[in-house]
Write a protein that holds these residues in place. Structure first.
Motif: not given
Length: 153
Positions: A124-129
């Motif tokens: 569930q990792s987040l995008s760089s943005e």
């Protein structure tokens, strides 16, 4: 704005004003005591008489100033003997707001990175943005709320 935030803002203004007033002020190569004494055309013996101490005490204090071993009390006495005022200050290298901003970003970055690491384990990792958004959001929260743990590492 809360009373606490108003008080903090007043402290910040005072410190920033002191930093501006100090400018690029630095201790002269011979130290302040000797420099001012020489600028006044005063000998070490004359300053010693004015202060009721020995010439050796003046010399020792001037040497101690150069290595950071002089006390604030001694500096005050020397300044008075020279007809001057001793001023003591701690001034930041840059604006306090910049120091606080960097620390808040450091804390926010740590929190977001730890959280994202756990989320990545669950795919569930987040995008760089999203990561940058969360860092900025937390950073602003730290600055706005003056969290007491801002300086806890």
């Amino acid at each position: 704005m809360s009373i606490k935030n108003i008080v903090i803002a007043q402290y910040q203004k005072r410190v920033n004003n002191a930093a501006s007033a100090a400018g690029n002020l630095a201790m002269p190569k011979e130290g302040w005591i000797r420099t001012v004494r020489k600028a006044l055309g005063m000998s070490g013996a004359q300053l010693a008489r004015r202060l009721g101490v020995t010439r050796a005490a003046i010399s020792n204090t001037e040497k101690a100033e150069l290595v950071g071993g002089v006390t604030l009390k001694n500096m005050q006495q020397m300044a008075e003997g020279l007809g001057c005022r001793f001023v003591y200050a701690i001034v930041p290298e840059k604006q306090l707001e910049d120091i606080l901003d960097a620390q808040a970003r450091k804390k926010a970055l740590d929190i977001v990175n730890r959280t994202n690491k756990h989320m990545a384990l669950e795919s569930q990792s987040l995008s760089s943005e999203q990561i940058e958004y969360e860092i900025k959001r937390l950073q602003q929260d730290y600055l706005k709320e003056h969290f007491t743990d801002l300086w806890n590492d």
